[in-house]
Design a protein around this motif. Structure first.
Motif, PDB file in Angstrom:
ATOM      1  N   SER A 193      -3.205  16.941  -4.912  1.00  0.00           N
ATOM      2  CA  SER A 193      -1.935  16.190  -5.666  1.00  0.00           C
ATOM      3  C   SER A 193      -0.040  16.506  -5.650  1.00  0.00           C
ATOM      4  CB  SER A 193      -1.390  16.864  -6.600  1.00  0.00           C
ATOM      5  OG  SER A 193      -3.071  16.588  -8.277  1.00  0.00           O
ATOM      6  N   GLU A 194      -0.543  17.813  -4.922  1.00  0.00           N
ATOM      7  CA  GLU A 194       1.052  18.217  -4.014  1.00  0.00           C
ATOM      8  C   GLU A 194       0.845  16.905  -2.446  1.00  0.00           C
ATOM      9  OE1 GLU A 194       3.294  19.847  -5.073  1.00  0.00           O
ATOM     10  OE2 GLU A 194       1.411  20.939  -6.799  1.00  0.00           O
ATOM     11  N   GLN A 195      -0.444  16.884  -1.849  1.00  0.00           N
ATOM     12  CA  GLN A 195       0.603  16.014  -0.776  1.00  0.00           C
ATOM     13  C   GLN A 195       0.360  14.869  -1.047  1.00  0.00           C
ATOM     14  OE1 GLN A 195      -2.492  18.408  -1.592  1.00  0.00           O
ATOM     15  NE2 GLN A 195      -3.351  19.384   0.891  1.00  0.00           N
ATOM     16  N   ALA A 196      -0.196  14.385  -2.415  1.00  0.00           N
ATOM     17  CA  ALA A 196      -0.186  12.499  -2.726  1.00  0.00           C
ATOM     18  C   ALA A 196       1.482  12.904  -3.004  1.00  0.00           C
ATOM     19  CB  ALA A 196      -1.137  12.653  -4.040  1.00  0.00           C
ATOM     20  N   LEU A 197       1.561  13.852  -3.665  1.00  0.00           N
ATOM     21  CA  LEU A 197       3.530  13.560  -3.723  1.00  0.00           C
ATOM     22  C   LEU A 197       4.598  13.916  -3.483  1.00  0.00           C
ATOM     23  CD1 LEU A 197       5.591  14.344  -6.803  1.00  0.00           C
ATOM     24  CD2 LEU A 197       4.882  16.280  -6.360  1.00  0.00           C
ATOM     25  N   ALA A 198       3.806  14.284  -2.055  1.00  0.00           N
ATOM     26  CA  ALA A 198       4.829  14.709  -0.639  1.00  0.00           C
ATOM     27  C   ALA A 198       4.990  12.649  -0.226  1.00  0.00           C
ATOM     28  CB  ALA A 198       4.484  15.676   0.550  1.00  0.00           C
ATOM     29  N   THR A 199       3.737  12.123   0.001  1.00  0.00           N
ATOM     30  CA  THR A 199       3.918  11.259   0.612  1.00  0.00           C
ATOM     31  C   THR A 199       4.421   9.578  -0.197  1.00  0.00           C
ATOM     32  OG1 THR A 199       1.668  11.712   2.089  1.00  0.00           O
ATOM     33  CG2 THR A 199       2.063   9.012   1.125  1.00  0.00           C
ATOM     34  N   LEU A 200       4.126  10.061  -1.881  1.00  0.00           N
ATOM     35  CA  LEU A 200       4.554   9.046  -2.866  1.00  0.00           C
ATOM     36  C   LEU A 200       6.618   9.496  -2.263  1.00  0.00           C
ATOM     37  CD1 LEU A 200       2.695   8.690  -5.897  1.00  0.00           C
ATOM     38  CD2 LEU A 200       3.104   6.921  -3.693  1.00  0.00           C
ATOM     39  N   THR A 201       6.812  10.489  -2.341  1.00  0.00           N
ATOM     40  CA  THR A 201       8.234  10.974  -2.659  1.00  0.00           C
ATOM     41  C   THR A 201       8.661  10.136  -0.895  1.00  0.00           C
ATOM     42  OG1 THR A 201       7.881  12.883  -3.261  1.00  0.00           O
ATOM     43  CG2 THR A 201      10.081  12.901  -2.218  1.00  0.00           C
ATOM     44  N   GLU A 202       8.166  10.455  -0.112  1.00  0.00           N
ATOM     45  CA  GLU A 202       9.028   9.621   1.663  1.00  0.00           C
ATOM     46  C   GLU A 202       8.928   8.264   1.229  1.00  0.00           C
ATOM     47  OE1 GLU A 202       7.207   9.835   5.912  1.00  0.00           O
ATOM     48  OE2 GLU A 202       6.510  10.244   4.829  1.00  0.00           O
TER      49      GLU A 202
ATOM     50  N   HIS B 186       4.552   0.828   7.593  1.00  0.00           N
ATOM     51  CA  HIS B 186       4.340   1.941   6.916  1.00  0.00           C
ATOM     52  C   HIS B 186       4.327   1.653   5.318  1.00  0.00           C
ATOM     53  CE1 HIS B 186       5.397   5.686   6.459  1.00  0.00           C
ATOM     54  NE2 HIS B 186       6.658   5.974   5.755  1.00  0.00           N
ATOM     55  N   LEU B 187       4.131   1.118   4.673  1.00  0.00           N
ATOM     56  CA  LEU B 187       4.465   1.797   3.302  1.00  0.00           C
ATOM     57  C   LEU B 187       3.105   0.783   2.581  1.00  0.00           C
ATOM     58  CD1 LEU B 187       5.749   0.920   0.423  1.00  0.00           C
ATOM     59  CD2 LEU B 187       5.986  -0.922   0.209  1.00  0.00           C
ATOM     60  N   ALA B 188       2.463   0.281   3.717  1.00  0.00           N
ATOM     61  CA  ALA B 188       0.974  -0.341   3.282  1.00  0.00           C
ATOM     62  C   ALA B 188       0.133   0.679   3.294  1.00  0.00           C
ATOM     63  CB  ALA B 188       0.705  -1.364   4.281  1.00  0.00           C
ATOM     64  N   ILE B 189      -0.068   1.413   4.700  1.00  0.00           N
ATOM     65  CA  ILE B 189      -0.489   2.326   5.246  1.00  0.00           C
ATOM     66  C   ILE B 189      -0.126   3.806   3.871  1.00  0.00           C
ATOM     67  CG2 ILE B 189      -0.902   4.924   6.768  1.00  0.00           C
ATOM     68  CD1 ILE B 189       0.018   2.416   9.095  1.00  0.00           C
ATOM     69  N   GLY B 190       1.350   4.180   4.097  1.00  0.00           N
ATOM     70  CA  GLY B 190       1.323   5.262   3.303  1.00  0.00           C
ATOM     71  C   GLY B 190       0.621   5.045   1.102  1.00  0.00           C
ATOM     72  N   MET B 191       0.915   3.677   1.369  1.00  0.00           N
ATOM     73  CA  MET B 191       0.234   3.278  -0.582  1.00  0.00           C
ATOM     74  C   MET B 191      -0.645   4.194   0.008  1.00  0.00           C
ATOM     75  SD  MET B 191       2.446   2.827  -2.675  1.00  0.00           S
ATOM     76  CE  MET B 191       1.309   3.022  -3.811  1.00  0.00           C
ATOM     77  N   THR B 192      -2.034   3.684   0.861  1.00  0.00           N
ATOM     78  CA  THR B 192      -3.366   4.233   1.063  1.00  0.00           C
ATOM     79  C   THR B 192      -3.446   5.264   0.813  1.00  0.00           C
ATOM     80  OG1 THR B 192      -3.501   2.032   2.633  1.00  0.00           O
ATOM     81  CG2 THR B 192      -5.659   3.399   2.354  1.00  0.00           C
ATOM     82  N   GLN B 193      -2.743   5.965   1.790  1.00  0.00           N
ATOM     83  CA  GLN B 193      -2.641   7.224   1.890  1.00  0.00           C
ATOM     84  C   GLN B 193      -2.359   8.164   0.384  1.00  0.00           C
ATOM     85  OE1 GLN B 193      -0.292   8.667   5.359  1.00  0.00           O
ATOM     86  NE2 GLN B 193      -0.734  10.935   4.797  1.00  0.00           N
ATOM     87  N   ALA B 194      -1.601   7.672   0.276  1.00  0.00           N
ATOM     88  CA  ALA B 194      -0.973   8.605  -1.348  1.00  0.00           C
ATOM     89  C   ALA B 194      -2.008   8.403  -2.470  1.00  0.00           C
ATOM     90  CB  ALA B 194       0.381   7.979  -1.805  1.00  0.00           C
ATOM     91  N   ASN B 195      -3.066   6.755  -2.392  1.00  0.00           N
ATOM     92  CA  ASN B 195      -3.614   6.802  -3.535  1.00  0.00           C
ATOM     93  C   ASN B 195      -5.260   7.558  -2.650  1.00  0.00           C
ATOM     94  OD1 ASN B 195      -3.878   4.029  -5.388  1.00  0.00           O
ATOM     95  ND2 ASN B 195      -2.697   3.262  -3.573  1.00  0.00           N
ATOM     96  N   LEU B 196      -5.084   7.920  -1.674  1.00  0.00           N
ATOM     97  CA  LEU B 196      -6.715   8.187  -1.172  1.00  0.00           C
ATOM     98  C   LEU B 196      -6.594  10.001  -1.244  1.00  0.00           C
ATOM     99  CD1 LEU B 196      -7.300   7.264   2.763  1.00  0.00           C
ATOM    100  CD2 LEU B 196      -8.844   6.660   0.040  1.00  0.00           C
ATOM    101  N   GLN B 197      -5.054  10.637  -1.841  1.00  0.00           N
ATOM    102  CA  GLN B 197      -4.766  11.463  -1.712  1.00  0.00           C
ATOM    103  C   GLN B 197      -5.492  12.095  -3.239  1.00  0.00           C
ATOM    104  OE1 GLN B 197      -1.070  12.027   0.171  1.00  0.00           O
ATOM    105  NE2 GLN B 197      -1.872  12.814   2.269  1.00  0.00           N
ATOM    106  N   TYR B 198      -4.239  10.876  -4.261  1.00  0.00           N
ATOM    107  CA  TYR B 198      -4.693  11.361  -4.722  1.00  0.00           C
ATOM    108  C   TYR B 198      -6.377  11.501  -6.222  1.00  0.00           C
ATOM    109  CZ  TYR B 198      -4.163   9.893 -10.286  1.00  0.00           C
ATOM    110  OH  TYR B 198      -3.442  10.639 -11.984  1.00  0.00           O
ATOM    111  N   ILE B 199      -7.167  10.379  -5.401  1.00  0.00           N
ATOM    112  CA  ILE B 199      -8.218   9.666  -5.673  1.00  0.00           C
ATOM    113  C   ILE B 199      -8.937  11.332  -5.748  1.00  0.00           C
ATOM    114  CG2 ILE B 199     -10.606   9.003  -5.234  1.00  0.00           C
ATOM    115  CD1 ILE B 199      -8.885   6.217  -5.065  1.00  0.00           C
ATOM    116  N   ALA B 200      -8.657  12.462  -4.054  1.00  0.00           N
ATOM    117  CA  ALA B 200      -8.816  13.811  -3.566  1.00  0.00           C
ATOM    118  C   ALA B 200      -8.567  14.581  -4.388  1.00  0.00           C
ATOM    119  CB  ALA B 200      -9.442  13.476  -1.923  1.00  0.00           C
ATOM    120  N   HIS B 201      -8.183  14.616  -4.844  1.00  0.00           N
ATOM    121  CA  HIS B 201      -7.666  15.974  -5.967  1.00  0.00           C
ATOM    122  C   HIS B 201      -6.183  16.215  -5.062  1.00  0.00           C
ATOM    123  CE1 HIS B 201      -9.416  14.676  -9.433  1.00  0.00           C
ATOM    124  NE2 HIS B 201     -11.112  14.982  -8.198  1.00  0.00           N
TER     125      HIS B 201
END
Length: 414
Positions: A169-178, A152-167
């Motif tokens: 920000s709100e979705q990436a923040l939710a992913t990182l908070t989890e 879960h951690l590896a997938i979540g970090m990939t998801q957060a980085n991709l969301q951050y790159i795609a701007h």
């Protein structure tokens, strides 16, 4: 060499066995009425060995025939796994090349036979991120969660980085908070979270995160200090309506003790106190800070404080003349305080001294206003004109790098 020794040894044993069998042939009798079989011991042993070998070969062939379906299945699995590895490698190569469509096709091919298709799902998600297909990217990420929930951690970090790159920000923040709830000390989670707070200008959460960044060593101490200082600075400069002193004090109390001695934060807090007409609090803040560590910005700000005891305030500022007799900012502050005490001639002397030391342009405005009140309108007009000329020159000067960004180069008053 070893083979030669073995062959020679085998021949020697055979010769010895033959000689022994010739001298002592022996015999074997097998009787079962009405038949009997008699033969030499040597022949019996040879037949026994030959029979054992034939039996072993027959059993071996039978077992191999029975295992053919299993062996074929294993061979097919090994071939599929090899093809999956090759497809995964090709997908990563195409992904590095920026060939998104072919990369996704290779990752899809590797998914079919991979034992754990986690990397294939993540690679396909990155490929779709590359050509802007966000919905399909999220489908692959969901597939990765289903295929390997233990990662879960590896997938979540990939998801957060991709969301951050795609701007996103709100979705990436939710992913990182989890993710932070799962791994509160993970350095990359904390680092990306700090970047997001900075981008979203969420100064409160950034200030709260700074101690954890320092504790886990996520960044260098200098970088963390800069983030923490900026967060508290932004919190202090928030526009406050009149009468919001409690909100302002709460923001100041949230500043760590080591940062409360920083001149930049003291200056911001003092300006807010002055704007709230809390002159006593501002004077009590600035005076010990200046006496502890001389700072020209704080000294100039001290001249804007209007307490109920202006004479004592002027006396305090004049006590700083001993160690700083040629400080133009101090002269400007003394001039302003002298004006506040209605000591016009003393104020004039301080302001003229400030200008002779090539002090700030504001000294011309202060001196011009004083001369106008004293009835010297021509000299006042000349001060105003000279101040405007120097101010215009400052606006035309190029910018130079500064530690806090790019600021105009300051020009001394002539």
């Amino acid at each position: 060499m070893r083979i030669v020794v073995v062959v020679i040894g085998a021949l020697l044993v055979a010769v010895l066995a033959t000689l022994y069998a010739t001298e002592h042939p022996g015999y074997v009798l097998i009787a079962r009425p009405p038949w009997s079989i008699e033969m030499s011991l040597t022949v019996f042993l040879l037949l026994f060995v030959a029979g054992a070998v034939l039996l072993f070969l027959a059993l071996y062939l039978l077992v191999r025939l029975l295992r053919i379906p299993r062996d074929v299945s294993r061979w097919r699995d090994r071939r599929s796994a090899r093809q999956a590895r090759q497809s995964l490698t090709q997908g990563l190569v195409r992904l590095a090349e920026g060939n998104w469509a072919e990369s996704e096709a290779q990752f899809l091919a590797s998914m079919r036979h991979a034992e754990v298709p986690l990397l294939s799902y993540l690679g396909a998600a990155c490929a779709n991120q590359g050509h802007g297909n966000i919905e399909k990217r999220d489908e692959y990420l969901a597939g990765a969660h289903r295929a390997a929930p233990q990662h879960h951690l590896a997938i979540g970090m990939t998801q957060a980085n991709l969301q951050y790159i795609a701007h996103q920000s709100e979705q990436a923040l939710a992913t990182l908070t989890e993710l932070r709830n799962v791994a509160p000390r993970h350095k990359q989670v904390l680092k990306l979270l700090a970047q997001l707070y900075l981008e979203l200008r969420d100064w409160t959460n950034l200030a709260d995160l700074a101690p954890e960044l320092r504790k886990q060593g996520v960044m260098t101490p200098k970088e963390i200090d800069a983030l923490e200082l900026r967060a508290h600075r932004e919190l202090l400069v928030l526009t406050l309506p009149s009468g919001s002193l409690e909100v302002l004090k709460k923001a100041w109390n949230a500043v760590p003790k080591q940062l409360r001695r920083h001149p930049a934060l003291i200056a911001i807090y003092a300006r807010q106190l002055i704007s709230q007409n809390e002159m006593g609090c501002a004077e009590a803040l600035l005076r010990p800070a200046i006496e502890q560590e001389w700072d020209e910005a704080l000294v100039e700000l001290y001249g804007h404080v209007r307490t109920d005891t202006p004479a004592e305030q002027l006396e305090t500022a004049e006590s700083w003349l001993g160690p700083h007799p040629d400080d133009p900012k101090l002269m400007l502050t003394l001039g302003r305080l002298a004006i506040y005490n209605r000591l016009d001639q003393k104020a004039r002397g301080y302001l003229e001294r400030c200008l002779s030391l090539r002090g700030p342009v504001e000294a011309y405005r202060e001196l011009g206003a004083l001369l106008e009140r004293l009835g010297e309108k021509d000299r006042a007009l000349a001060c105003y004109r000279r101040g405007l000329e120097l101010y215009g020159e400052e606006l035309r000067l190029p910018v130079v790098p500064s530690g806090a960004g790019f600021v105009p180069r300051q020009r001394a008053v002539r």
